[in-house]
Design an enzyme around this catalytic site. Structure first.
Site, PDB file in Angstrom:
ATOM      1  N   ASP A 170      38.750  22.292  57.156  1.00  0.00           N
ATOM      2  CA  ASP A 170      38.611  20.872  56.842  1.00  0.00           C
ATOM      3  C   ASP A 170      39.369  20.636  55.546  1.00  0.00           C
ATOM      4  OD1 ASP A 170      37.849  18.394  55.955  1.00  0.00           O
ATOM      5  OD2 ASP A 170      35.689  18.758  56.074  1.00  0.00           O
TER       6      ASP A 170
ATOM      7  N   TYR B 225      35.517  37.130  50.028  1.00  0.00           N
ATOM      8  CA  TYR B 225      34.849  36.369  51.071  1.00  0.00           C
ATOM      9  C   TYR B 225      34.704  34.916  50.640  1.00  0.00           C
ATOM     10  CZ  TYR B 225      31.445  35.205  54.670  1.00  0.00           C
ATOM     11  OH  TYR B 225      30.793  34.649  55.722  1.00  0.00           O
TER      12      TYR B 225
ATOM     13  N   LYS C  52      32.089  30.389  55.544  1.00  0.00           N
ATOM     14  CA  LYS C  52      32.447  29.914  56.892  1.00  0.00           C
ATOM     15  C   LYS C  52      31.402  28.916  57.354  1.00  0.00           C
ATOM     16  CE  LYS C  52      29.309  33.092  57.962  1.00  0.00           C
ATOM     17  NZ  LYS C  52      28.542  32.119  57.202  1.00  0.00           N
TER      18      LYS C  52
HETATM   19 MG    MG Z   1      33.882  18.079  56.086  1.00  0.00          MG
HETATM   20 MG    MG Z   2      33.814  20.125  59.646  1.00  0.00          MG
END
Ligand code: MG
Ligand code: MG
Ligand code: F6R
Length: 369
Positions: free
Chosen positions: A11, A230, A233
């Site tokens: 995103d 890391y 997620k």
């Molecule tokens: Mg978002």
């Molecule tokens: Mg999303």
């Protein structure tokens, strides 16, 4: 030939809230992959699901390839630059720690990868979900690979009938990859024992017990090559090879008609039905519901056919109507009980502040000696 599929999603900014990316952002991602990937990858596809952009790359460099991962990272950075220039919300949210958003999770792209010897005809699916977590695939995968009520191949196909080997990761463990291998049908009850907890135990991969081939790779994978550490997620991506010694494409899709309740939805803090949507769908009602899209491909020497949208069919319109009803039913009870996640799974810390502030106002009546 040996081919590698790499699916990465992030995103990096969206129009009108956490809704969907802009055309200009997608074009920037696509152009970067096309230009910088010319001598690196064989083929590619850029798509999106909700606010997440997905890049599918085919190549011969194996999994965890630094240059391939960097290509995706650079493409997302190019998308971020456009997102900033357009004032998109959460610009660079999965790449930059200082992105303008109240979310405390979602720090990092998700990746699913697999390398295999290409079959003479090679069908596979790419699933991308938004407003949910990697464990959202647990139930559909369990049913598609281990339950003859959904996978008739388990009793009808001599190869499918040999069962499958599941690799499950404990995603709460952060000092390394804590995994366990379980085989079906023998270990079915143990597998269900783990998979009931979608927030903690996540299917990482599934292999055929007939030929040992990889069927599924889901995005528990750590992104060492991108960030050097890391980086978390959430909204998960997954690759599934189908047919022959694997379940048929339709058997993989079948359990998605359940639209089971998963964690996510508004502020990543609620419970909602996992709704199968057409590719390039935005989210809407209550920043959701949790959605999953699916694209089917065939591949030859790493070259992709056009993508077929597996949930773009009248059957799934009925499923979507059912999911909308389920979303409505659970939303009727707002913050109460099962509608909102438990305190440890909330993506926002506001509740902790309130509880802390309330501490001093509690009194203990009739204290026991
Ligand atoms: Mg978002
Ligand atoms: Mg999303
Ligand atoms: C859920 C999600 C959205 C946001 C919500 C508030 O994963 O991305 O539901 O949590 O729109 O966003 P902020 O806190 O950025 O205003």
């Amino acid at each position: 030939m040996k081919v590698t599929l790499t699916a990465i999603k992030a995103d990096v900014g969206s129009i009108g809230g956490h809704i969907c990316p802009s055309k200009k952002l997608l074009a920037a991602v696509e152009n970067t992959v096309k230009e910088d990937g010319r001598d690196l990858v064989i083929d590619h596809l850029v798509s999106y699901t909700g606010d997440d952009v997905a890049i599918l790359l085919t190549h011969d460099r194996g999994i965890d390839d630094e240059q391939v991962h960097k290509l995706a990272w650079d493409a997302f950075l190019a998308g971020t630059a456009v997102a900033k220039s357009q004032g998109l919300y959460g610009a660079g949210q999965d790449l930059l720690r200082d992105a303008f958003s109240g979310n405390t999770r979602g720090l990092g792209p998700a990746v699913a990868e697999m390398e295999f010897e290409e079959r003479p005809n090679e069908p596979f699916l790419m699933f991308a979900a938004d407003k949910t977590e990697p464990g959202a695939y647990n139930l559909p995968l369990f049913l598609a690979f281990a339950d003859p009520m959904y996978n008739s191949g388990l009793i009808l196909s001599p190869t499918g009938g040999k069962g499958y080997r599941f690799t499950v990761m404990d995603v709460d463990y952060i000092e390394g990859d804590r995994v366990v291998e379980l085989v079906t049908p023998e270990d079915m009850y143990d597998l269900a024992t783990l998979l009931r907890d979608n927030g903690r135990y996540v299917i990482e991969s599934i292999h055929s017990r007939h030929d040992g081939d990889i069927a599924v790779s889901s995005c528990t994978t750590r992104l060492r090559n991108i960030a050097g550490k890391y980086v978390g997620k959430d909204d998960p991506i997954m690759l599934v090879r189908t047919q022959k010694s694997f379940p048929a494409t339709g058997e993989i899709l079948a359990p998605f008609e359940i639209t089971h309740y998963v964690a996510g939805f508004m502020r990543g803090s609620h419970t909602g039905p996992l709704t199968p949507v057409k590719a390039k769908s935005a989210v809407s009602f209550f920043d959701g519901p949790p959605i999953v899209s699916g694209l089917a491909f065939s591949i030859r020497e790493g070259r992709l056919t056009e993508a077929i949208d597996v949930f773009d069919h009248p059957y799934w319109d009925w499923v979507r109507a059912k999911a909308a009803q389920k979303a409505h039913y659970i939303r009727e009870q707002g913050f109460s009980g099962a509608a909102m996640l438990g305190i440890h799974d909330l993506e926002y810390v506001g509740i902790n502040h309130r509880l802390d502030a309330l501490e001093s106002r509690f009194v203990v009546r009739n204290p026991e000696e």
